[in-house]
Design a protein around this motif. Sequence first.
Motif, PDB file in Angstrom:
ATOM      1  N   THR A   2     -27.027 -27.884  29.563  1.00  0.00           N
ATOM      2  CA  THR A   2     -26.853 -26.461  29.845  1.00  0.00           C
ATOM      3  C   THR A   2     -28.048 -25.916  30.620  1.00  0.00           C
ATOM      4  N   GLY A   3     -29.241 -26.397  30.266  1.00  0.00           N
ATOM      5  CA  GLY A   3     -30.435 -25.946  30.982  1.00  0.00           C
ATOM      6  C   GLY A   3     -30.413 -26.352  32.439  1.00  0.00           C
ATOM      7  N   GLY A   6     -27.889 -24.193  34.243  1.00  0.00           N
ATOM      8  CA  GLY A   6     -28.443 -22.852  34.417  1.00  0.00           C
ATOM      9  C   GLY A   6     -29.431 -22.797  35.565  1.00  0.00           C
ATOM     10  N   ARG A   7     -30.294 -23.825  35.651  1.00  0.00           N
ATOM     11  CA  ARG A   7     -31.252 -23.863  36.753  1.00  0.00           C
ATOM     12  C   ARG A   7     -30.549 -24.040  38.102  1.00  0.00           C
ATOM     13  N   HIS A   9     -27.554 -22.993  38.798  1.00  0.00           N
ATOM     14  CA  HIS A   9     -26.905 -21.721  39.104  1.00  0.00           C
ATOM     15  C   HIS A   9     -27.909 -20.730  39.674  1.00  0.00           C
ATOM     16  N   ILE A  10     -29.082 -20.650  39.073  1.00  0.00           N
ATOM     17  CA  ILE A  10     -30.128 -19.749  39.571  1.00  0.00           C
ATOM     18  C   ILE A  10     -30.565 -20.162  40.971  1.00  0.00           C
TER      19      ILE A  10
END
Length: 85
Positions: A2-3, A6-7, A9-10
């Motif tokens: 997930t991390g 998330g990175r 996506h950012i």
Amino acid sequence: MTGLLGRMHIATLRLRVALRRYWKRVAVGALCGWLVSTVLGAFVLVGLEMEHVISAETSPFVGAALVWSGVGLGSLVGYASRPRT
């Protein structure tokens, strides 16, 4: 996992904002990179073929790799040379 997602996506959001703001600079850099890599790549390919480093069959693939690398590098340089705020 997930991390990492998330990175990613950012990073994608940051890339979209940067391209929206500096798309002209990136496009001009890509065009300049294409022109330079096409001309220099032709001379490099001729030299490599004359030295028998590559064959005539692999020459188109090496040429395409040189040109696409030049386009990518040109757009990266165009973006990196943006004015600092």
